[in-house]
Design an enzyme around this catalytic site. Structure first.
Site, PDB file in Angstrom:
ATOM      1  N   THR A 132      38.147 -38.657 -20.096  1.00  0.00           N
ATOM      2  CA  THR A 132      37.678 -37.628 -21.029  1.00  0.00           C
ATOM      3  C   THR A 132      36.692 -36.675 -20.359  1.00  0.00           C
ATOM      4  O   THR A 132      36.165 -36.924 -19.268  1.00  0.00           O
ATOM      5  CB  THR A 132      37.010 -38.242 -22.272  1.00  0.00           C
ATOM      6  OG1 THR A 132      35.831 -38.916 -21.849  1.00  0.00           O
ATOM      7  CG2 THR A 132      37.945 -39.204 -22.986  1.00  0.00           C
ATOM      8  N   GLN A 169      46.186 -38.195 -31.477  1.00  0.00           N
ATOM      9  CA  GLN A 169      44.941 -38.708 -32.057  1.00  0.00           C
ATOM     10  C   GLN A 169      45.214 -40.114 -32.587  1.00  0.00           C
ATOM     11  O   GLN A 169      46.366 -40.447 -32.903  1.00  0.00           O
ATOM     12  CB  GLN A 169      44.523 -37.768 -33.203  1.00  0.00           C
ATOM     13  CG  GLN A 169      43.251 -38.126 -33.905  1.00  0.00           C
ATOM     14  CD  GLN A 169      42.059 -38.147 -32.968  1.00  0.00           C
ATOM     15  OE1 GLN A 169      41.899 -39.119 -32.218  1.00  0.00           O
ATOM     16  NE2 GLN A 169      41.251 -37.111 -32.993  1.00  0.00           N
ATOM     17  N   GLU A 222      42.854 -44.633 -21.970  1.00  0.00           N
ATOM     18  CA  GLU A 222      41.880 -43.538 -21.924  1.00  0.00           C
ATOM     19  C   GLU A 222      40.493 -44.129 -21.708  1.00  0.00           C
ATOM     20  O   GLU A 222      40.122 -45.088 -22.385  1.00  0.00           O
ATOM     21  CB  GLU A 222      41.932 -42.752 -23.238  1.00  0.00           C
ATOM     22  CG  GLU A 222      40.955 -41.586 -23.242  1.00  0.00           C
ATOM     23  CD  GLU A 222      41.226 -40.605 -24.362  1.00  0.00           C
ATOM     24  OE1 GLU A 222      42.393 -40.203 -24.553  1.00  0.00           O
ATOM     25  OE2 GLU A 222      40.269 -40.240 -25.043  1.00  0.00           O
ATOM     26  N   HIS A 277      40.926 -34.726 -18.485  1.00  0.00           N
ATOM     27  CA  HIS A 277      40.850 -33.890 -19.683  1.00  0.00           C
ATOM     28  C   HIS A 277      40.029 -32.637 -19.336  1.00  0.00           C
ATOM     29  O   HIS A 277      39.140 -32.694 -18.487  1.00  0.00           O
ATOM     30  CB  HIS A 277      40.139 -34.614 -20.818  1.00  0.00           C
ATOM     31  CG  HIS A 277      40.860 -35.841 -21.308  1.00  0.00           C
ATOM     32  ND1 HIS A 277      40.633 -36.387 -22.547  1.00  0.00           N
ATOM     33  CD2 HIS A 277      41.802 -36.631 -20.735  1.00  0.00           C
ATOM     34  CE1 HIS A 277      41.398 -37.455 -22.719  1.00  0.00           C
ATOM     35  NE2 HIS A 277      42.113 -37.637 -21.621  1.00  0.00           N
ATOM     36  N   GLY A 279      38.590 -28.465 -27.488  1.00  0.00           N
ATOM     37  CA  GLY A 279      37.261 -29.071 -27.626  1.00  0.00           C
ATOM     38  C   GLY A 279      36.758 -28.850 -29.042  1.00  0.00           C
ATOM     39  O   GLY A 279      37.208 -27.932 -29.740  1.00  0.00           O
ATOM     40  N   ASP A 280      35.849 -29.707 -29.471  1.00  0.00           N
ATOM     41  CA  ASP A 280      35.291 -29.566 -30.820  1.00  0.00           C
ATOM     42  C   ASP A 280      34.283 -28.426 -30.853  1.00  0.00           C
ATOM     43  O   ASP A 280      33.629 -28.134 -29.847  1.00  0.00           O
ATOM     44  CB  ASP A 280      34.587 -30.876 -31.237  1.00  0.00           C
ATOM     45  CG  ASP A 280      35.599 -31.909 -31.692  1.00  0.00           C
ATOM     46  OD1 ASP A 280      36.609 -31.514 -32.315  1.00  0.00           O
ATOM     47  OD2 ASP A 280      35.388 -33.105 -31.420  1.00  0.00           O
ATOM     48  N   GLN A 306      31.870 -48.537 -36.175  1.00  0.00           N
ATOM     49  CA  GLN A 306      32.693 -47.679 -35.315  1.00  0.00           C
ATOM     50  C   GLN A 306      33.851 -47.080 -36.137  1.00  0.00           C
ATOM     51  O   GLN A 306      34.189 -45.907 -35.998  1.00  0.00           O
ATOM     52  CB  GLN A 306      33.210 -48.543 -34.148  1.00  0.00           C
ATOM     53  CG  GLN A 306      34.375 -47.998 -33.366  1.00  0.00           C
ATOM     54  CD  GLN A 306      35.406 -49.092 -33.026  1.00  0.00           C
ATOM     55  OE1 GLN A 306      35.392 -50.188 -33.591  1.00  0.00           O
ATOM     56  NE2 GLN A 306      36.297 -48.797 -32.104  1.00  0.00           N
ATOM     57  N   ALA A 358      32.708 -31.870 -24.041  1.00  0.00           N
ATOM     58  CA  ALA A 358      32.950 -30.474 -24.428  1.00  0.00           C
ATOM     59  C   ALA A 358      31.669 -29.650 -24.342  1.00  0.00           C
ATOM     60  O   ALA A 358      31.686 -28.453 -24.532  1.00  0.00           O
ATOM     61  CB  ALA A 358      33.484 -30.431 -25.852  1.00  0.00           C
TER      62      ALA A 358
HETATM   63  P1  FAD Z   1      43.851 -26.809 -30.755  1.00  0.00           P
HETATM   64  O1  FAD Z   1      45.216 -27.202 -30.411  1.00  0.00           O
HETATM   65  O2  FAD Z   1      43.399 -25.447 -30.314  1.00  0.00           O
HETATM   66  O3  FAD Z   1      43.718 -26.926 -32.348  1.00  0.00           O
HETATM   67  C1  FAD Z   1      42.460 -26.869 -32.998  1.00  0.00           C
HETATM   68  C2  FAD Z   1      42.669 -26.357 -34.424  1.00  0.00           C
HETATM   69  O4  FAD Z   1      42.978 -24.966 -34.387  1.00  0.00           O
HETATM   70  C3  FAD Z   1      43.860 -27.019 -35.164  1.00  0.00           C
HETATM   71  O5  FAD Z   1      43.508 -27.109 -36.520  1.00  0.00           O
HETATM   72  C4  FAD Z   1      44.990 -26.018 -34.961  1.00  0.00           C
HETATM   73  O6  FAD Z   1      45.971 -26.099 -35.994  1.00  0.00           O
HETATM   74  C5  FAD Z   1      44.230 -24.708 -35.014  1.00  0.00           C
HETATM   75  N1  FAD Z   1      44.889 -23.640 -34.244  1.00  0.00           N
HETATM   76  C6  FAD Z   1      45.471 -23.758 -33.020  1.00  0.00           C
HETATM   77  N2  FAD Z   1      45.952 -22.563 -32.627  1.00  0.00           N
HETATM   78  C7  FAD Z   1      45.651 -21.676 -33.600  1.00  0.00           C
HETATM   79  C8  FAD Z   1      45.874 -20.279 -33.787  1.00  0.00           C
HETATM   80  N3  FAD Z   1      46.500 -19.547 -32.855  1.00  0.00           N
HETATM   81  N4  FAD Z   1      45.433 -19.697 -34.933  1.00  0.00           N
HETATM   82  C9  FAD Z   1      44.782 -20.409 -35.884  1.00  0.00           C
HETATM   83  N5  FAD Z   1      44.545 -21.758 -35.766  1.00  0.00           N
HETATM   84  C10 FAD Z   1      44.965 -22.355 -34.648  1.00  0.00           C
HETATM   85  N6  FAD Z   1      37.480 -33.617 -26.955  1.00  0.00           N
HETATM   86  C11 FAD Z   1      36.614 -33.508 -25.932  1.00  0.00           C
HETATM   87  O7  FAD Z   1      35.600 -32.822 -26.061  1.00  0.00           O
HETATM   88  N7  FAD Z   1      36.841 -34.125 -24.727  1.00  0.00           N
HETATM   89  C12 FAD Z   1      37.937 -34.876 -24.508  1.00  0.00           C
HETATM   90  O8  FAD Z   1      38.112 -35.427 -23.411  1.00  0.00           O
HETATM   91  C13 FAD Z   1      38.879 -35.026 -25.577  1.00  0.00           C
HETATM   92  N8  FAD Z   1      40.011 -35.756 -25.416  1.00  0.00           N
HETATM   93  C14 FAD Z   1      40.928 -35.830 -26.438  1.00  0.00           C
HETATM   94  C15 FAD Z   1      42.115 -36.549 -26.237  1.00  0.00           C
HETATM   95  C16 FAD Z   1      43.068 -36.648 -27.245  1.00  0.00           C
HETATM   96  C17 FAD Z   1      44.347 -37.406 -26.992  1.00  0.00           C
HETATM   97  C18 FAD Z   1      42.821 -36.016 -28.508  1.00  0.00           C
HETATM   98  C19 FAD Z   1      43.834 -36.132 -29.627  1.00  0.00           C
HETATM   99  C20 FAD Z   1      41.653 -35.303 -28.711  1.00  0.00           C
HETATM  100  C21 FAD Z   1      40.694 -35.191 -27.688  1.00  0.00           C
HETATM  101  N9  FAD Z   1      39.506 -34.475 -27.854  1.00  0.00           N
HETATM  102  C22 FAD Z   1      38.614 -34.364 -26.820  1.00  0.00           C
HETATM  103  C23 FAD Z   1      39.181 -33.864 -29.155  1.00  0.00           C
HETATM  104  C24 FAD Z   1      39.610 -32.370 -29.258  1.00  0.00           C
HETATM  105  O9  FAD Z   1      38.867 -31.598 -28.352  1.00  0.00           O
HETATM  106  C25 FAD Z   1      39.342 -31.920 -30.700  1.00  0.00           C
HETATM  107  O10 FAD Z   1      40.196 -32.581 -31.592  1.00  0.00           O
HETATM  108  C26 FAD Z   1      39.342 -30.408 -30.925  1.00  0.00           C
HETATM  109  O11 FAD Z   1      38.742 -30.149 -32.187  1.00  0.00           O
HETATM  110  C27 FAD Z   1      40.733 -29.779 -30.938  1.00  0.00           C
HETATM  111  O12 FAD Z   1      41.270 -29.694 -29.683  1.00  0.00           O
HETATM  112  P2  FAD Z   1      42.818 -29.264 -29.495  1.00  0.00           P
HETATM  113  O13 FAD Z   1      43.046 -29.086 -28.078  1.00  0.00           O
HETATM  114  O14 FAD Z   1      43.705 -30.150 -30.244  1.00  0.00           O
HETATM  115  O15 FAD Z   1      42.753 -27.807 -30.256  1.00  0.00           O
END
Ligand code: FAD
Length: 289
Positions: free
Chosen positions: A49, A176, A18, A79, A110-111, A212, A52
């Protein structure tokens, strides 16, 4: 090639890296020395990446993914986060990817970020995946969290929500980072019990600087095992020693995971080719066995 086919063709030992695009004002060519070295290591794919923050810098994700494909002949994964975007903006991004011949996307929520407020359209990654699936042939991957997502109320909801992403069309899961393989094995077992049967690749980030590590732990909530805390206590103030110990720790995690037959290794390179090179040199005779 689609990620689903990469994992189908190579039953074990899919190796992926990545990277992140250069910062806003930097040129894409600034990342070439990194790509030159990463490409020598022949990963099965490289993921790029996406900010967001709704920033224009995100065009660099596509440009970099295109470069990885066209110049380095390695499969890229772009991404994409949904929270701060409208359907039209997502459509535009997907069209650009398709026009660039890119075949894979990592669809994320996204966060939550006050500088890039939610548009209220894609509140969860599963909604973005469900939207994308009928509209594109891109192979869709999604994120997973061996120690649960920090916002997750409990592990069962986390599993239900992960299953929703796979049911909506995610064909591969990338994890993660974590520092204790036991969390990954237990998560993997729960995911299989929940009926999640797509490849699940563990994400490893070699922790080579004490600052870090603290940052990573506070943002992603990864738990540091006692053995690793001892390493930080002893070597955290000495950059060279911490580098060696952090790399050795990551290497032992990777070897243990491969020995236990995981689908692959996704290495968070932090754009540091030396990290990827050291790991690849250490596993070159192991990865395909
Ligand atoms: P989701 O799968 O939507 O989950 C987020 C939260 O919501 C979880 O707690 C889940 O349990 C909950 N949830 C999901 N669906 C529901 C529902 N229907 N009802 C209630 N709760 C629900 N961020 C970036 O900005 N740019 C990147 O390029 C990037 N790359 C990443 C690559 C990897 C491999 C990983 C693991 C993370 C990456 N992230 C990146 C971080 C990611 O955007 C954050 O962790 C974000 O907070 C959650 O994204 P997600 O797609 O997992 O969210």
């Amino acid at each position: 090639m689609k990620l689903s086919d990469i994992y189908k063709n190579k039953k074990n030992g899919v190796l992926s890296f990545e990277i992140f695009p250069p910062k806003k004002d930097d040129e894409l060519k600034d990342i070439e020395p990194t790509l030159d070295i990463l490409s020598e290591l022949k990963p099965d794919y490289i993921s790029v990446t996406f900010g967001a923050g709704g920033s224009s810098n995100n065009n660099k994700t596509i440009d970099l993914a295109r470069k990885i494909k066209e110049v380095y002949h390695i499969e890229p994964v772009a991404h994409l986060t949904g929270l701060a975007y409208t359907k039209e903006e997502i459509d535009e991004f997907v069209k650009e990817l398709e026009d660039a011949g890119i075949e894979n996307i990592l669809a994320l929520r996204g966060d939550i970020n006050p500088n890039a407020p939610s548009k209220g359209v894609f509140n969860y990654a599963s909604e973005l995946i469900a939207y994308l699936k009928p509209r594109t042939d891109l192979c869709i991957a999604a994120a997973c969290y061996p120690e649960d997502h920090p916002e997750s109320p409990d592990h069962i909801s986390e599993m239900h929500n992960l299953k929703k992403k796979v049911d909506a069309g995610a064909e591969v899961l990338l994890s993660q980072l974590f520092f204790d393989n036991r969390h990954f094995y237990s998560f993997l077992e729960d995911a299989r019990i929940a009926g999640i049967d797509v490849p699940i690749t563990p994400g490893i980030m070699p922790a080579i600087r004490a600052a870090q590590i603290q940052r990573m732990v506070s943002t992603c909530g990864a738990i540091l095992p006692v053995e690793f805390k001892k390493i930080i206590d002893k070597y955290g103030d000495n950059n060279e020693a911490m580098y060696d110990a952090g790399m050795a720790y990551a290497m032992s995690q990777i070897i243990e995971l491969l020995t236990n037959g995981v689908d692959g290794i996704h290495l968070y390179t932090m754009n540091k080719p030396s990290v990827a090179r050291t790991i690849c040199d250490g596993i070159k005779n192991i990865i395909n066995v």
